[in-house]
Design a protein around this motif. Sequence first.
Motif, PDB file in Angstrom:
ATOM      1  N   GLY A  35      59.526  32.093  81.118  1.00  0.00           N
ATOM      2  CA  GLY A  35      58.783  33.329  80.914  1.00  0.00           C
ATOM      3  C   GLY A  35      59.534  34.542  81.429  1.00  0.00           C
ATOM      4  N   PHE A  36      60.843  34.444  81.551  1.00  0.00           N
ATOM      5  CA  PHE A  36      61.677  35.521  82.077  1.00  0.00           C
ATOM      6  C   PHE A  36      61.814  36.628  81.030  1.00  0.00           C
ATOM      7  CE2 PHE A  36      65.814  37.521  82.864  1.00  0.00           C
ATOM      8  CZ  PHE A  36      65.718  37.814  84.213  1.00  0.00           C
ATOM      9  N   ARG A  37      61.543  37.887  81.463  1.00  0.00           N
ATOM     10  CA  ARG A  37      61.632  39.028  80.556  1.00  0.00           C
ATOM     11  C   ARG A  37      62.676  40.043  81.004  1.00  0.00           C
ATOM     12  NH1 ARG A  37      56.783  40.034  77.885  1.00  0.00           N
ATOM     13  NH2 ARG A  37      57.813  41.882  77.042  1.00  0.00           N
ATOM     14  N   LEU A  96      65.458  37.757  74.373  1.00  0.00           N
ATOM     15  CA  LEU A  96      66.158  38.949  74.849  1.00  0.00           C
ATOM     16  C   LEU A  96      67.194  39.388  73.828  1.00  0.00           C
ATOM     17  CD1 LEU A  96      66.704  37.783  78.539  1.00  0.00           C
ATOM     18  CD2 LEU A  96      64.907  39.298  77.691  1.00  0.00           C
ATOM     19  N   ASP A  97      67.253  40.688  73.554  1.00  0.00           N
ATOM     20  CA  ASP A  97      68.269  41.182  72.628  1.00  0.00           C
ATOM     21  C   ASP A  97      69.624  41.217  73.331  1.00  0.00           C
ATOM     22  OD1 ASP A  97      68.363  43.550  74.184  1.00  0.00           O
ATOM     23  OD2 ASP A  97      66.734  44.423  73.009  1.00  0.00           O
ATOM     24  N   GLU A  98      70.659  41.457  72.574  1.00  0.00           N
ATOM     25  CA  GLU A  98      72.023  41.394  73.110  1.00  0.00           C
ATOM     26  C   GLU A  98      72.258  42.440  74.191  1.00  0.00           C
ATOM     27  OE1 GLU A  98      75.598  39.448  73.398  1.00  0.00           O
ATOM     28  OE2 GLU A  98      73.866  38.956  72.128  1.00  0.00           O
ATOM     29  N   ARG A  99      71.708  43.618  73.988  1.00  0.00           N
ATOM     30  CA  ARG A  99      71.895  44.685  74.972  1.00  0.00           C
ATOM     31  C   ARG A  99      71.232  44.335  76.297  1.00  0.00           C
ATOM     32  NH1 ARG A  99      70.022  51.026  74.063  1.00  0.00           N
ATOM     33  NH2 ARG A  99      70.711  51.792  76.134  1.00  0.00           N
ATOM     34  N   LYS A 100      70.014  43.812  76.231  1.00  0.00           N
ATOM     35  CA  LYS A 100      69.296  43.429  77.436  1.00  0.00           C
ATOM     36  C   LYS A 100      69.992  42.273  78.140  1.00  0.00           C
ATOM     37  CE  LYS A 100      65.655  43.618  80.164  1.00  0.00           C
ATOM     38  NZ  LYS A 100      65.352  44.795  81.026  1.00  0.00           N
ATOM     39  N   ARG A 101      70.476  41.341  77.365  1.00  0.00           N
ATOM     40  CA  ARG A 101      71.164  40.195  77.943  1.00  0.00           C
ATOM     41  C   ARG A 101      72.423  40.636  78.701  1.00  0.00           C
ATOM     42  NH1 ARG A 101      70.793  34.965  76.078  1.00  0.00           N
ATOM     43  NH2 ARG A 101      69.799  35.807  74.198  1.00  0.00           N
ATOM     44  N   SER A 155      72.995  43.538  80.013  1.00  0.00           N
ATOM     45  CA  SER A 155      72.611  44.297  81.197  1.00  0.00           C
ATOM     46  C   SER A 155      72.242  43.357  82.348  1.00  0.00           C
ATOM     47  CB  SER A 155      71.431  45.211  80.862  1.00  0.00           C
ATOM     48  OG  SER A 155      70.957  45.865  82.017  1.00  0.00           O
ATOM     49  N   ILE A 156      71.522  42.277  82.025  1.00  0.00           N
ATOM     50  CA  ILE A 156      71.130  41.306  83.059  1.00  0.00           C
ATOM     51  C   ILE A 156      72.356  40.587  83.603  1.00  0.00           C
ATOM     52  CG2 ILE A 156      69.820  39.187  83.483  1.00  0.00           C
ATOM     53  CD1 ILE A 156      67.832  40.148  81.359  1.00  0.00           C
ATOM     54  N   GLU A 157      73.261  40.213  82.721  1.00  0.00           N
ATOM     55  CA  GLU A 157      74.481  39.527  83.157  1.00  0.00           C
ATOM     56  C   GLU A 157      75.288  40.394  84.117  1.00  0.00           C
ATOM     57  OE1 GLU A 157      76.469  38.501  79.583  1.00  0.00           O
ATOM     58  OE2 GLU A 157      75.276  36.680  79.223  1.00  0.00           O
ATOM     59  N   GLN A 158      75.357  41.694  83.851  1.00  0.00           N
ATOM     60  CA  GLN A 158      76.110  42.596  84.728  1.00  0.00           C
ATOM     61  C   GLN A 158      75.460  42.693  86.101  1.00  0.00           C
ATOM     62  OE1 GLN A 158      76.559  46.354  82.733  1.00  0.00           O
ATOM     63  NE2 GLN A 158      77.798  45.508  81.054  1.00  0.00           N
ATOM     64  N   VAL A 200      74.951  30.947  85.762  1.00  0.00           N
ATOM     65  CA  VAL A 200      73.705  31.543  85.298  1.00  0.00           C
ATOM     66  C   VAL A 200      73.667  31.475  83.775  1.00  0.00           C
ATOM     67  CG1 VAL A 200      72.251  33.593  85.241  1.00  0.00           C
ATOM     68  CG2 VAL A 200      73.596  33.064  87.296  1.00  0.00           C
ATOM     69  N   ILE A 201      72.629  30.845  83.239  1.00  0.00           N
ATOM     70  CA  ILE A 201      72.482  30.660  81.789  1.00  0.00           C
ATOM     71  C   ILE A 201      71.256  31.444  81.339  1.00  0.00           C
ATOM     72  CG2 ILE A 201      72.167  28.999  79.914  1.00  0.00           C
ATOM     73  CD1 ILE A 201      73.419  26.896  81.769  1.00  0.00           C
ATOM     74  N   ILE A 202      71.485  32.472  80.522  1.00  0.00           N
ATOM     75  CA  ILE A 202      70.400  33.308  79.996  1.00  0.00           C
ATOM     76  C   ILE A 202      70.149  32.885  78.550  1.00  0.00           C
ATOM     77  CG2 ILE A 202      69.611  35.657  79.550  1.00  0.00           C
ATOM     78  CD1 ILE A 202      71.584  36.628  81.657  1.00  0.00           C
ATOM     79  N   GLN A 203      68.985  32.372  78.288  1.00  0.00           N
ATOM     80  CA  GLN A 203      68.668  31.833  76.965  1.00  0.00           C
ATOM     81  C   GLN A 203      67.826  32.812  76.151  1.00  0.00           C
ATOM     82  OE1 GLN A 203      66.772  28.192  78.196  1.00  0.00           O
ATOM     83  NE2 GLN A 203      68.697  27.064  78.227  1.00  0.00           N
TER      84      GLN A 203
END
Length: 527
Positions: free
Chosen positions: A454-456, A501-506, A508-511, A524-527
Amino acid sequence: MALADRDFPGRIILPLLTLGGIALWMNYYGFLGKRPRSKVLFWSRAGRLIKKYLGPDYVEKEKALAEVHDAKEDYFSQLPDDVLSSILAHLTVVDAARTSILSRRWKYRFASMPTLQFRCLDMFGIKPYNHTCCPYYQQKFLKGVNQLLQLYTGRKVTHVKMTFCFGRQFSSEFDQWMHSISRLGVERLYLSFDCGINYPIHNSNPIRNSDKLFKFSLELLSQASSLKHLLLYHCVVQSSIGVRLKSLRTLTLLGVLLESDQLERIFSSCLNLNLLELCYCKLPYKLWISGTVTSVVFFACGGLEEIDLWAANLHSFECNFFSKVRFYFSFVPMLENVMIDLKGATAMPYIFGDFARDLPAQVKSLTVKASQSQIEYFPIKTQMFRNLRELTLVLVFTHDFDIVNISPILGVCPLLQYLDVVQSRTTRDGRGSGIRPPLSPTYHTELKEVTFGGFRGTRAEIEFAVYILRSALVLERMFLTPCFTCYSGSGTWEKTRGVSLDERKRNSIEQELHGQAISRNAVVIIQ
């Protein structure tokens, strides 16, 4: 093939037709008063009635139609026997009997069904919303089914499922039916004593009109030596000390009334019971769980306030109650997996207080389900779950909940290796709790894997993820996913719904998470 085997299909057609279709006419005119002495006599009588009610040309038309069908390619009937048997296993007896007109290969296929399903509403065309059969249909249903079961004597029927509604006035017919069941080698038995579709779902009155419930005694199954799985719905379950069901492995009770001491008698009768499920039941004030059970499930039961566990083989325990229930882990040396879901404001203080204190040391996996009103209280006591290896927190119906509030969980679980946090059916605007200083890391030496369902990507969620990365010294993987499937108890799984999550949001989170992990092996794996 023996003579008895050749005559068997013909002998069971009439009782089957009695429960539906043209046999309603046959039964009305007394055709079922006596059993046909031979297959020839059966078809002659049936032919006369068919001609009488459907016209003299009916048989000739059916023969002509069959010849036309036989001339065509029948791919359906070319399926393997096991596939055909599987299809029939999902049909009621009446629907299965109707398949006999499909082709010559199907004509007697239903006679060897390993599964028999009866439902009085379907057989008499009664609407589901009018879920009470009149006494005439009730008695007719019992006699027809009992006659059919007697004809199946000596053959293997692995699964019998029956849904019907009748009162205590037909107890003698029901006893005869259960006697027939015991001689079929049945392994799975499903008995529903209510044709309706309404489940008793709230705690204050889980069972309505309990004085009218049918009283089912396990003594009726004392001769069912092959019965392994039993499900009872909407009745009063009774057992006597002398009953022995040595083969029974699983017992599921739905919407039943258990009187005082009855559960203890059930445990003494079922000498090899492994799984006990009680859902929507009305229970006495206190229960003792004993015997050979390895898994116990309580779901939405009412009346219960205390549970004392005295089961040496108990491995898994699940409970879902609408009010606080106190647990006593008196003797459960094998207990390892616990799931608890209690409603009410006092649930969380109890779970992370007395419940945590009394939880046996060997428990390795704990699942706690909580709503927003309950999450206001969270543990701060040191090493409360000192031996816990796996923890799942399912947060349901939370609105703008600050996930950072659960950060003390690492401090109370020093040996925790796997942490799952699932936000189910949540709504958030991402504001969190405003500006605050960063969380101080709680150095944890055992945590290896974290899953955040449920991660946003809200500010509070990212802050919580950073806190975990900075605290877990040996972390290997962290999964951040908007959608996540988790076990919600009673054999069901719940899937959280979220927007990917869209590419831009993804990016931003990775950074923001890059370089935060204290463990060199953390991914860290963002799905």
